[in-house]
Every structure is written in structure tokens, then in C-alpha cells.
Design a protein around this motif. Sequence first.
Motif, mmCIF file in Angstrom:
data_model
loop_
_atom_site.group_PDB
_atom_site.id
_atom_site.type_symbol
_atom_site.label_atom_id
_atom_site.label_comp_id
_atom_site.label_asym_id
_atom_site.label_seq_id
_atom_site.Cartn_x
_atom_site.Cartn_y
_atom_site.Cartn_z
ATOM 1 N N LEU A 1 0.839 -1.198 0.000
ATOM 2 C CA LEU A 1 0.000 0.000 0.000
ATOM 3 C C LEU A 1 0.873 1.246 0.000
ATOM 4 C CD1 LEU A 1 -2.764 1.367 0.149
ATOM 5 C CD2 LEU A 1 -2.660 1.119 2.647
ATOM 6 N N ALA A 2 1.966 1.208 0.762
ATOM 7 C CA ALA A 2 2.891 2.351 0.802
ATOM 8 C C ALA A 2 3.498 2.621 -0.565
ATOM 9 C CB ALA A 2 4.000 2.083 1.818
ATOM 10 N N SER A 3 3.749 1.573 -1.346
ATOM 11 C CA SER A 3 4.336 1.776 -2.673
ATOM 12 C C SER A 3 3.354 2.468 -3.611
ATOM 13 C CB SER A 3 4.790 0.433 -3.265
ATOM 14 O OG SER A 3 3.691 -0.379 -3.629
ATOM 15 N N ILE A 4 2.068 2.311 -3.351
ATOM 16 C CA ILE A 4 1.055 3.024 -4.138
ATOM 17 C C ILE A 4 0.943 4.468 -3.666
ATOM 18 C CG2 ILE A 4 -1.418 3.182 -4.652
ATOM 19 C CD1 ILE A 4 -1.550 0.127 -4.458
ATOM 20 N N LEU A 5 0.730 4.644 -2.371
ATOM 21 C CA LEU A 5 0.457 5.975 -1.827
ATOM 22 C C LEU A 5 1.661 6.916 -1.917
ATOM 23 C CD1 LEU A 5 -1.612 4.976 1.347
ATOM 24 C CD2 LEU A 5 -2.462 5.624 -0.933
ATOM 25 N N ASN A 6 2.882 6.341 -1.941
ATOM 26 C CA ASN A 6 4.092 7.168 -2.020
ATOM 27 C C ASN A 6 4.735 7.163 -3.405
ATOM 28 O OD1 ASN A 6 4.779 8.116 0.881
ATOM 29 N ND2 ASN A 6 4.299 5.944 1.156
ATOM 30 N N CYS A 7 4.049 6.591 -4.386
ATOM 31 C CA CYS A 7 4.660 6.399 -5.695
ATOM 32 C C CYS A 7 5.014 7.718 -6.376
ATOM 33 C CB CYS A 7 3.722 5.577 -6.584
ATOM 34 S SG CYS A 7 4.469 5.008 -8.133
ATOM 35 N N ASP A 8 4.081 8.643 -6.434
ATOM 36 C CA ASP A 8 4.363 9.934 -7.075
ATOM 37 C C ASP A 8 5.421 10.719 -6.318
ATOM 38 O OD1 ASP A 8 2.770 9.694 -9.297
ATOM 39 O OD2 ASP A 8 1.132 10.938 -8.552
ATOM 40 N N LYS A 9 5.377 10.666 -4.980
ATOM 41 C CA LYS A 9 6.380 11.389 -4.198
ATOM 42 C C LYS A 9 7.772 10.821 -4.463
ATOM 43 C CE LYS A 9 6.817 11.021 0.427
ATOM 44 N NZ LYS A 9 6.704 11.315 1.886
ATOM 45 N N PHE A 10 7.866 9.504 -4.526
ATOM 46 C CA PHE A 10 9.142 8.849 -4.802
ATOM 47 C C PHE A 10 9.664 9.258 -6.171
ATOM 48 C CE2 PHE A 10 11.594 5.025 -6.163
ATOM 49 C CZ PHE A 10 12.554 5.036 -5.167
ATOM 50 N N ARG A 11 8.770 9.286 -7.157
ATOM 51 C CA ARG A 11 9.169 9.673 -8.503
ATOM 52 C C ARG A 11 9.733 11.095 -8.535
ATOM 53 N NH1 ARG A 11 11.393 10.577 -12.270
ATOM 54 N NH2 ARG A 11 11.033 9.747 -14.348
ATOM 55 N N GLY A 12 9.214 11.952 -7.664
ATOM 56 C CA GLY A 12 9.634 13.341 -7.628
ATOM 57 C C GLY A 12 11.063 13.562 -7.177
ATOM 58 N N PHE A 13 11.702 12.551 -6.614
ATOM 59 C CA PHE A 13 13.095 12.680 -6.185
ATOM 60 C C PHE A 13 14.068 12.588 -7.366
ATOM 61 C CE2 PHE A 13 11.291 11.574 -2.068
ATOM 62 C CZ PHE A 13 12.087 12.272 -1.168
ATOM 63 N N PHE A 14 13.589 12.120 -8.523
ATOM 64 C CA PHE A 14 14.487 11.795 -9.632
ATOM 65 C C PHE A 14 14.279 12.709 -10.839
ATOM 66 C CE2 PHE A 14 13.789 7.995 -7.124
ATOM 67 C CZ PHE A 14 15.079 7.499 -6.965
ATOM 68 N N PRO A 15 15.318 12.831 -11.681
ATOM 69 C CA PRO A 15 15.177 13.573 -12.941
ATOM 70 C C PRO A 15 14.165 12.867 -13.850
ATOM 71 C CG PRO A 15 17.495 13.162 -12.431
ATOM 72 C CD PRO A 15 16.692 12.326 -11.485
ATOM 73 N N GLN A 16 13.620 13.594 -14.798
ATOM 74 C CA GLN A 16 12.604 13.040 -15.678
ATOM 75 C C GLN A 16 13.127 11.896 -16.534
ATOM 76 O OE1 GLN A 16 9.612 14.159 -14.170
ATOM 77 N NE2 GLN A 16 9.064 13.602 -16.272
ATOM 78 N N ASN A 17 14.442 11.897 -16.830
ATOM 79 C CA ASN A 17 14.970 10.856 -17.704
ATOM 80 C C ASN A 17 15.285 9.550 -16.976
ATOM 81 O OD1 ASN A 17 17.178 11.780 -16.289
ATOM 82 N ND2 ASN A 17 18.535 11.906 -18.051
ATOM 83 N N THR A 18 15.033 9.500 -15.675
ATOM 84 C CA THR A 18 15.194 8.260 -14.918
ATOM 85 C C THR A 18 13.897 7.456 -14.997
ATOM 86 O OG1 THR A 18 16.640 9.414 -13.332
ATOM 87 C CG2 THR A 18 15.801 7.250 -12.685
ATOM 88 N N ARG A 19 14.008 6.191 -15.353
ATOM 89 C CA ARG A 19 12.807 5.350 -15.379
ATOM 90 C C ARG A 19 12.463 4.962 -13.947
ATOM 91 N NH1 ARG A 19 14.192 1.654 -18.750
ATOM 92 N NH2 ARG A 19 12.822 1.955 -20.548
ATOM 93 N N VAL A 20 11.298 5.396 -13.490
ATOM 94 C CA VAL A 20 10.846 5.126 -12.119
ATOM 95 C C VAL A 20 9.435 4.560 -12.169
ATOM 96 C CG1 VAL A 20 10.413 6.082 -9.825
ATOM 97 C CG2 VAL A 20 12.224 7.071 -11.249
#
Length: 371
Positions: free
Chosen positions: A164-183
Amino acid sequence: MLFLNIKSSEEVKITLIESAVAKGAVCLDGSPPAYQFDKGFGDGVNNWLVHMPGGGWCHTIEDCVKRKTLIYGLGSSKLMPELNFTGLMSNQQDQNPNLYNWNRVYMRYCDGASFTGDVEEVDHDNNLYFRGARVFDAIVEELMSIGMKDAQNVLLSGCSAGGLASILNCDKFRGFFPQNTRVKCVSDAGYFPHVKDLSGEYRFEQYFDKIVTLHGSAKALPSECTSNMNPGLCFYPDFAMPYINTPIFIVNSAYDTWQVSNMFATNESDPKGEFTKCKNDLNECSTTQLKRLQDFRSDFLGSVSSVTKSSTEGMFINTCYTHCQTDQSTWFANATSKLDDKTIAEGVDDWFYDKSEFQKTDTEHVDPHYC
């Protein structure tokens, strides 16, 4: 190619982030966040897998007080045993062919709200801190500082409450990385559906609502969701996922054992215990009880289908009577859990690298079965 000096996954030690305490990023008892890190090698050195194990939640002060004293360390990094790296976390190629040489991290769970809570006030009477969202940030920031910021491919995964945490925090986690990183994110047994129990009521709603209220989780949930409905409902993937943009892969059984026991055939919905033997042993189920379980499966599939319409989402829904499948043999080696002749590991790999869409549901087995 041989890698003769790879250390055994069982030897991965726990790392405490002592510096996070000053930022208020702490476990339920105020102890520092923790993680286990096994370094990648070969062509996996620039790829990272961050996995969050399960462990349920706490919804009352009393429940959280009890939780922080558990020997499993679900509320305190002082009590955490080391976790073995198995399944998708294994460094053995024959067990984990696509991720075995990635940098692999266990983000240790110690907050009781799937890394979503953030309450500034401390409950000094009970020495409780509701800071799961800060713990998540502190661990990710630590990982970024030791090399994850340069990653090419990153996967955030979790099992049960970690799923559940991987769903609810997915967008926040993605925000730590540059756009060209596959997340991307994978949720294993973390799709807790908003469905009725045996008595036809939505009793589990109250439980999620209490978690969100106690931990102050609302601000960590999709704002478009919480502005339209009770924040407790936005703790459900059904309602949260339509507002999450980062691709998510759902691994779940339509007969998840935890969900059957705690959301469907609960003590409250089955006061006479007529379903007890059945849910503990499928061989004890009557024809009528199997039909009721099939109804639960239908409700689950309806819940999932409403949020996996996008081609960017992935799905592996089988009918194994189990809970969590990525950290055991069903991840790759167990043929009984294959869909379209592919294991969970192979389905996730196809989806992650955009080789093909993968949204598979077991239509061969209608009844639950042991895998």
C-alpha cells in the motif's frame, strides 16, 4: 560471467540514520529510521530497487503503544531483526534473473501507517511519534546521497502494508528523480479493496479512517482525492490510484488470505465463527462458502479493473490462497502461479521496460487454491 565474491544476502546489516532524528524523522518510539542495503554489481550498478516489507498498521494509541514494543521492530528500530533478502530481493540469478545484481534496499517499516503519517505534536505521555512520511523522506534522501541519484532505472516496491505504501508514495518517490530516470512502482498484496464484508457492510472503512486520523495521513494522500471525499477512503487504492500518475504494477491474489480474514470474513461479520475453518483451511470450505469466496473475488476484480484501464499500469492477479508473493518462490520459480506461462518476475520485467503491456488475471481457476 562469474561473480565469485558476492556476499550472501543473509549477511546484509541494518543501517540506522541517526542524523534523521534531529529532523523529526523517527519511528513510533522516537528511534531513528533504518534500512538494509545490498550493493549492486555488474550491469546492475546503476539500477535500484527499494522494497518496503509489510507489518500492518496501528489505529489507536493503545495499538501503537503495543506495536512499538514488538520484537519485530514494527515501531522501533531498536528491536529490528535483520531481514533476509529473498524473492525479488535475492542476489541469486537463478532466483531473481532480472533484479539480482541491482542495488537492493529494504526500507524498514516502523511507523504504523504505510509511511504516510506526519503529526508535529508528540504524544509525550505514551512516547509516540507519528512521522512515517518523514521516515520515508529521510531514507530516500540517504539513498540518494550514496548513489541512487545517478540511477538509470528505479523500482519502488512493497508487500502488504508496504505494498500500500508503494502506491500511496509512488508519485512522491518519482519526484526525487530527474525526468529521464525510469521510475515505477510495484504493489504486492497491497491492493486493499473497498468491498463489503460477509454481512454486507463496509466495516473496514472505520479502521482505515482511524489510521488516517491518528497519524495525520491526509496530507500525504492525493489532494484531488481528499478534496472530494473522506481522507480515510483515499487510503484505499480504489480511490487513490486514479490520482497517481507514476506507473504502478499490481501483484495480488483475488483470494488474498489477509483480506479474506480481516476484511471479508471478520469476527464482526461472522460472529458465530461459521467461516473460521474455511478461511484457515480451504479443504474445510462448503460449497456455499466457496460461492461466497467467489463473490469476494468478483468484488475484488471489479475494484481493480476500475483503476487499471491505463496501458501504463500492470497487473498480475492470480487465485493463489496466500498473502505476499514477491518475496518468496512465487516471484520466479513457482510454476503454479504463472499467468500466460509467465511468472510474476517476468510479467513485471515486460511491463517495467515497456516490452509489452502486462495486465493478466487468472480466469482458469475460479476457486482459491494453494500454490
